[in-house]
Design an enzyme around this catalytic site. Structure first.
Site, PDB file in Angstrom:
ATOM      1  N   TYR A 224       1.093  -3.818   7.809  1.00 33.35           N
ATOM      2  CA  TYR A 224       1.706  -4.642   6.743  1.00 33.35           C
ATOM      3  C   TYR A 224       1.164  -5.925   6.837  1.00 33.35           C
ATOM      4  O   TYR A 224       1.153  -6.874   5.784  1.00 33.35           O
ATOM      5  CB  TYR A 224       3.270  -4.622   6.977  1.00 33.35           C
ATOM      6  CG  TYR A 224       3.770  -3.031   6.859  1.00 33.35           C
ATOM      7  CD1 TYR A 224       3.288  -2.699   5.483  1.00 33.35           C
ATOM      8  CD2 TYR A 224       4.505  -2.529   7.440  1.00 33.35           C
ATOM      9  CE1 TYR A 224       3.713  -1.324   5.048  1.00 33.35           C
ATOM     10  CE2 TYR A 224       4.898  -1.320   7.326  1.00 33.35           C
ATOM     11  CZ  TYR A 224       4.469  -0.722   6.181  1.00 33.35           C
ATOM     12  OH  TYR A 224       4.985   0.622   5.747  1.00 33.35           O
TER      13      TYR A 224
ATOM     14  N   HIS B 198      -5.675   9.294   5.336  1.00 36.78           N
ATOM     15  CA  HIS B 198      -4.438   8.373   4.974  1.00 36.78           C
ATOM     16  C   HIS B 198      -4.793   6.819   5.012  1.00 36.78           C
ATOM     17  O   HIS B 198      -4.642   6.278   4.178  1.00 36.78           O
ATOM     18  CB  HIS B 198      -3.196   8.982   5.932  1.00 36.78           C
ATOM     19  CG  HIS B 198      -2.245   7.831   5.999  1.00 36.78           C
ATOM     20  ND1 HIS B 198      -1.226   7.420   5.036  1.00 36.78           N
ATOM     21  CD2 HIS B 198      -2.050   6.735   7.007  1.00 36.78           C
ATOM     22  CE1 HIS B 198      -0.468   6.255   5.062  1.00 36.78           C
ATOM     23  NE2 HIS B 198      -0.828   6.025   6.487  1.00 36.78           N
ATOM     24  N   PHE B 199      -5.419   6.579   6.200  1.00 37.70           N
ATOM     25  CA  PHE B 199      -5.528   5.213   6.379  1.00 37.70           C
ATOM     26  C   PHE B 199      -6.881   4.544   5.592  1.00 37.70           C
ATOM     27  O   PHE B 199      -6.816   3.466   5.260  1.00 37.70           O
ATOM     28  CB  PHE B 199      -5.257   4.687   7.774  1.00 37.70           C
ATOM     29  CG  PHE B 199      -6.325   4.999   8.859  1.00 37.70           C
ATOM     30  CD1 PHE B 199      -7.520   4.291   8.649  1.00 37.70           C
ATOM     31  CD2 PHE B 199      -6.039   5.580   9.926  1.00 37.70           C
ATOM     32  CE1 PHE B 199      -8.745   4.663   9.695  1.00 37.70           C
ATOM     33  CE2 PHE B 199      -6.986   5.966  10.680  1.00 37.70           C
ATOM     34  CZ  PHE B 199      -8.199   5.524  10.846  1.00 37.70           C
ATOM     35  N   HIS B 200      -7.703   5.551   5.316  1.00 32.38           N
ATOM     36  CA  HIS B 200      -8.744   4.802   4.484  1.00 32.38           C
ATOM     37  C   HIS B 200      -8.213   5.055   3.086  1.00 32.38           C
ATOM     38  O   HIS B 200      -8.543   3.796   2.495  1.00 32.38           O
ATOM     39  CB  HIS B 200     -10.096   5.792   4.717  1.00 32.38           C
ATOM     40  CG  HIS B 200     -10.783   5.617   5.847  1.00 32.38           C
ATOM     41  ND1 HIS B 200     -10.675   6.110   6.964  1.00 32.38           N
ATOM     42  CD2 HIS B 200     -11.989   4.847   6.038  1.00 32.38           C
ATOM     43  CE1 HIS B 200     -11.393   5.693   8.009  1.00 32.38           C
ATOM     44  NE2 HIS B 200     -12.363   4.814   7.349  1.00 32.38           N
TER      45      HIS B 200
ATOM     46  N   HIS C 177       1.987  -0.218  14.070  1.00 34.09           N
ATOM     47  CA  HIS C 177       2.494  -0.221  12.844  1.00 34.09           C
ATOM     48  C   HIS C 177       2.588  -1.456  12.033  1.00 34.09           C
ATOM     49  O   HIS C 177       2.135  -1.622  10.810  1.00 34.09           O
ATOM     50  CB  HIS C 177       4.176   0.551  12.555  1.00 34.09           C
ATOM     51  CG  HIS C 177       4.141   0.829  11.034  1.00 34.09           C
ATOM     52  ND1 HIS C 177       3.288   1.812  10.296  1.00 34.09           N
ATOM     53  CD2 HIS C 177       4.684   0.324  10.211  1.00 34.09           C
ATOM     54  CE1 HIS C 177       3.544   1.675   9.116  1.00 34.09           C
ATOM     55  NE2 HIS C 177       4.578   0.703   8.902  1.00 34.09           N
TER      56      HIS C 177
ATOM     57  N   ARG D 180      -9.416  14.560  14.481  1.00 28.70           N
ATOM     58  CA  ARG D 180      -9.966  13.151  14.139  1.00 28.70           C
ATOM     59  C   ARG D 180     -10.590  13.015  15.608  1.00 28.70           C
ATOM     60  O   ARG D 180     -10.326  13.894  16.542  1.00 28.70           O
ATOM     61  CB  ARG D 180      -8.811  12.328  13.698  1.00 28.70           C
ATOM     62  CG  ARG D 180      -8.084  11.908  14.810  1.00 28.70           C
ATOM     63  CD  ARG D 180      -6.763  10.927  14.370  1.00 28.70           C
ATOM     64  NE  ARG D 180      -7.388   9.483  14.287  1.00 28.70           N
ATOM     65  CZ  ARG D 180      -6.584   8.340  14.448  1.00 28.70           C
ATOM     66  NH1 ARG D 180      -5.256   8.739  14.386  1.00 28.70           N
ATOM     67  NH2 ARG D 180      -6.946   7.487  14.264  1.00 28.70           N
ATOM     68  N   ARG D 181     -11.402  11.848  15.639  1.00 25.54           N
ATOM     69  CA  ARG D 181     -11.748  11.453  16.958  1.00 25.54           C
ATOM     70  C   ARG D 181     -12.731  12.524  17.498  1.00 25.54           C
ATOM     71  O   ARG D 181     -12.646  12.628  19.007  1.00 25.54           O
ATOM     72  CB  ARG D 181     -11.033  11.164  18.133  1.00 25.54           C
ATOM     73  CG  ARG D 181      -9.783   9.905  17.642  1.00 25.54           C
ATOM     74  CD  ARG D 181      -9.070   9.576  18.738  1.00 25.54           C
ATOM     75  NE  ARG D 181      -8.202   8.567  18.129  1.00 25.54           N
ATOM     76  CZ  ARG D 181      -6.792   8.520  18.077  1.00 25.54           C
ATOM     77  NH1 ARG D 181      -6.362   9.702  18.294  1.00 25.54           N
ATOM     78  NH2 ARG D 181      -5.911   7.620  17.534  1.00 25.54           N
TER      79      ARG D 181
END
Ligand code: HAS
Ligand code: CU1
Length: 537
Positions: A221, A368-370, A217, A431-432
Site C-alpha cells: 500500500y 497477481h502482483f505483476h 503487506h 513460483r520461484r
C-alpha cells in the site's frame, strides 16, 4: 510555483527510480526466456536467481522508494505552497538511500545475494546486501520525517484549515511507511545482519518470516498510495470534471492506513509457526482492507462519469466514450482500473484461507502482483512521469501520441504476460523455479502459456524502452514550456477534524498492531518454539 531545489530533488529521485525500472525490465526479458525452459543455451539456475533477485529488488524497493520520495517532495511543496523543510536532511536521506542501493547491487550482480526480493532465511545473502537494504530503509525515514514535519508546520500556520488532499494522503503514506518498515528493520538488525556477519550461527526462521510479514503487506500500500493520489487529485481534473467526494477520498486513505498494517499473516497461511486464530484474525482484516480500494473504484469512476457526462456523454455507458482518452492521465486511469479488476479479484482469492492453499507458492501469485503492482500501480507512476517531467524540467513532453502508445503497450503486454501466469498457477506450476525442463503430461500443458508469457515480456520491454526514449527526448530536445501551477486539487474546503488529523488513527493502529503481532511475536520467546541444540548446533 516549485522552487529549483525541489525540482532538482524530485528529478534526482525520479532518475534513480526510472533508471532502475528500465534496467529491471531488461532482466525481466531474460527471465521469461530462461524460465520457459525452451532455450537450453541460456539455462542457468544460478544466473536466473541472481537476475530475478536483482529484478525484484529494483522494481519493488528501488523504483518505488525513490519515486515515492520524489513525488512526496513535489506534492508537499506544490500543495502546501511552502519550500521543503530542511533540504539538507532530504539530500542526506537521498545519499544514504543511494549508498544502500550501490552496496546491495554489488552482491546481487555477483550472484552473492540470490535470495529474491523477500530474502527469506534460511537462504543467506552476503552481509553487504542486508546492509544496503537497511540503508535504503534508513534513508527513506528522512523523507518520512520531512513529510510529517511539513504537515504539522502547515497545520500550525493555518489553524482550522483543511490540509490539501494530496498532502493529507502523502502524510498518511509517511505514517504507513514508518509503521511498516519497523518489521523488516527488526529482522535485519537483530537477525539477518548478525547471522550474515557470522556473529550468530543460526536464527529463528519462523520469527524472521513473521517480522517480514509485518512489512510485506503494508509495503504494497506504500507503493499504491501515490497511484491513488493521482487517481483522486489529477484524474478528475484531467478528465474535465472534479472529484466526486473529497471526504470519501480521505476516508479511503485512512482505511488503507489503519487496515493495511495489521494483516500480514495472509502471507503465512501455509506456514506452521503461526496459529489458526492469528491467521483468522489477519484474514478478517485482509477482507476489510479491500474496502478502501472498492471506495476508490467507486469515487474515481463516479468522478469520471461526471466528467464524461459534462462532455456530452449520454446513456448508461456513453460517458465512457466521451472521456478524453487522448489524455495520458485519463487513459492511464482507465487502464489501471481495468487491471485492478482482475488483480484485486486475485487478491481476494489469495486472501481466502482455503483458496490460498490452491494458489500459494504457484505462478498465480506473481501473476497477481505483476498485474496489480506492475500493472495498476506502475501505469499511474508512468502517467505521473509524463505529467511531472515538463513541470520539473521546464520542457514540453516530446510526444503525447508516443506516450499514449506506450501506456497502451504496457497494458497489453501486462495482460498477455499475467493472464497465463494465473492459469499456470491453477495448473500447478510452482513460483520461484528457474525453469521447466522436465517433460511430463503435466508440464507439457504449461507450454502454450510459457510462449504467451514470452510474447508479453517482449511487448513490455518494447514499452519500457519507449518510455525511456520519450523522457530522454523530452529532457534533451523538448521546447521550453512556461511553468503552470498545479490546479487547485482540493475540492471541499472543510472536513471534520477526524479527517484532518492522524493522532487518533495512530493510537488505533498501535492497539491493532499489539493485537495482531503481540502474542505471535512474543510466543517465540516464551514458548521455546525454537531449540538450536536439538538440531546439534
Ligand atoms: Fe496482494 C500477495 C491479497 C492488493 C502486491 N500481493 C501479494 C504479493 C505482492 C502483492 C507483491 O491474501 C506477493 C508477495 C510475495 O512475494 O510473496 N492483495 C491481496 C488483497 C488485495 C491485494 C486482498 N497486492 C495488492 C496490491 C499490491 C499487491 C494493491 C501491490 C501494489 N496478496 C494478497 C494475498 C497474498 C498477496 C493473500 C499472498 C498470496 C500467497 O499465497 O503468497 C486487495 O487490496 C485488493 C482489493 C481490490 C479489489 C478490486 C476492486 C476493483 C476495482 C476496479 C473497478 C473498476 C472497474 C472498471 C469496474 C477488490 C476498484 C472500470 C472501467 C472503466 C472503463 C472506467
Ligand atoms: Cu499482502
Amino acid at each position: 510555483m516549485i522552487d529549483t531545489n525541489t525540482k532538482r530533488l524530485a528529478l534526482f529521485n525520479f532518475w534513480i527510480a526510472f533508471g532502475s525500472f528500465a534496467l529491471a525490465c531488461v532482466f525481466g526479458i531474460y527471465q521469461v526466456l530462461e524460465r520457459s525452459g525452451l532455450f537450453s543455451f541460456i539455462q542457468s539456475p544460478a544466473v536466473y536467481f541472481a537476475s530475478v533477485s536483482t529484478h525484484g529488488v529494483l522494481m519493488a524497493f528501488v523504483l518505488t522508494t525513490f519515486f515515492i520520495m520524489g513525488f512526496g517532495y513535489y506534492t508537499a511543496t506544490t500543495s502546501l505552497k511552502m519550500p521543503i523543510w530542511n533540504p539538507l536532511l532530504a539530500w542526506s536521506g537521498y545519499a544514504i538511500c543511494l549508498t544502500g542501493v550501490v552496496l546491495a547491487a554489488i552482491p546481487l550482480l555477483l550472484g552473492k545475494a540470490s535470495v529474491l526480493y523477500t530474502f527469506y532465511p534460511p537462504i543467506q545473502a552476503n552481509a553487504f546486501f542486508y546492509i544496503g537494504a537497511t540503508l535504503l530503509v534508513v534513508g527513506s525515514w528522512f523523507w518520512t520525517v520531512i513529510m510529517i514535519v511539513m504537515f504539522g508546520k502547515w497545520k500550525k500556520n493555518h489553524p482550522g484549515e483543511t490540509v490539501p488532499l494530496p498532502m493529507f494522503a502523502t502524510t498518511a503514506n509517511a505514517y504507513l511507511w514508518a509503521w511498516t518498515s519497523v518489521g523488516v528493520a527488526l529482522e535485519a538488525v537483530f537477525q539477518l545482519l548478525p547471522w550474515s556477519l557470522g556473529l550468530r550461527d543460526t536464527i529463528d526462521v519462523g520469527l524472521a518470516r513473521t517480522l517480514f510479514a509485518w512489512t510485506l503487506h503494508p509495503i504494497v500500500y506504500f507503493w499504491l498510495i501515490p497511484a491513488y493520489i493521482a487517481l483522486y487529485s489529477y484524474v478528475p481534473i484531467a478528465a474535465g470534471g472534479k472529484l466526486f467526494s473529497e471526504k470519501l477520498a480521505r476516508v479511503a486513505f485512512l482505511l488503507i492506513l489503519v487496515f493495511g498494517l495489521p494483516i500480514g499473516f495472509h502471507h503465512l497461511y501455509m506456514d506452521p509457526e503461526q496459529g489458526t486464530i492469528a491467521k483468522f484474525w489477519h484474514m478478517v482484516g485482509t477482507f476489510a482492507v479491500a474496502l478502501p480500494t472498492l471506495l476508490t473504484g467507486f469515487t474515481v469512476i463516479a468522478s469520471l462519469e461526471m466528467a464524461g457526462r459534462k462532455r456530452g456523454g449520454k446513456g448508461l455507458f456513453g460517458w465512457i466514450g466521451a472521456l478524453p482518452w487522448q489524455n495520458t492521465m485519463v487513459l492511464a486511469a482507465i487502464l489501471s482500473l481495468l487491471m485492478l479488476v482482475l488483480g484485486g479479484f486475485g487478491g481476494i482469492v489469495n486472501a481466502s484461507y482455503a483458496m490460498n492453499a490452491m494458489v500459494h507458492n504457484t505462478a498465480w501469485v506473481p501473476g497477481h502482483f505483476h498485474l496489480i503492482f506492475a500493472g495498476t500501480v506502475v501505469t499511474m507512476y508512468l502517467a505521473l512521469a509524463y505529467h511531472l517531467w515538463p513541470k520539473l524540467s521546464g520542457k514540453k513532453l516530446f510526444s503525447n501520441d508516443l506516450a499514449l502508445t506506450q501506456l497502451w503497450t504496457w497494458f497489453i503486454g501486462m495482460v498477455i504476460m499475467t493472464t497465463p501466469w494465473h492459469v499456470l498457477g491453477l495448473l500447478g506450476q510452482p513460483r520461484r523455479i528457474s525453469a521447466v525442463q522436465y517433460n511430463s503430461l503435466l508440464t507439457l500443458a504449461w507450454q502454450p502459456y510459457e510462449l504467451l508469457m514470452i510474447i508479453g515480456g517482449f511487448v513490455l520491454l518494447g514499452s519500457a524502452c519507449l518510455f525511456v526514449y520519450i523522457l530522454f527526448k523530452t529532457q534533451t530536445e523538448g521546447t521550453l514550456e512556461p511553468q503552470t501551477d498545479e490546479p487547485n486539487i482540493q475540492g471541499e474546503a472543510v472536513v471534520s477534524l477526524w479527517l484532518n488529523n492522524f493522532v487518533p488513527w495512530n493510537l488505533l493502529i498501535l492497539g491493532l498492531m499489539m493485537l495482531s503481532y503481540g502474542w505471535p511475536i512474543l510466543q517465540f520467546f516464551v514458548l521455546k518454539t525454537y531449540n538450536p541444540t536439538a538440531w546439534g548446533y
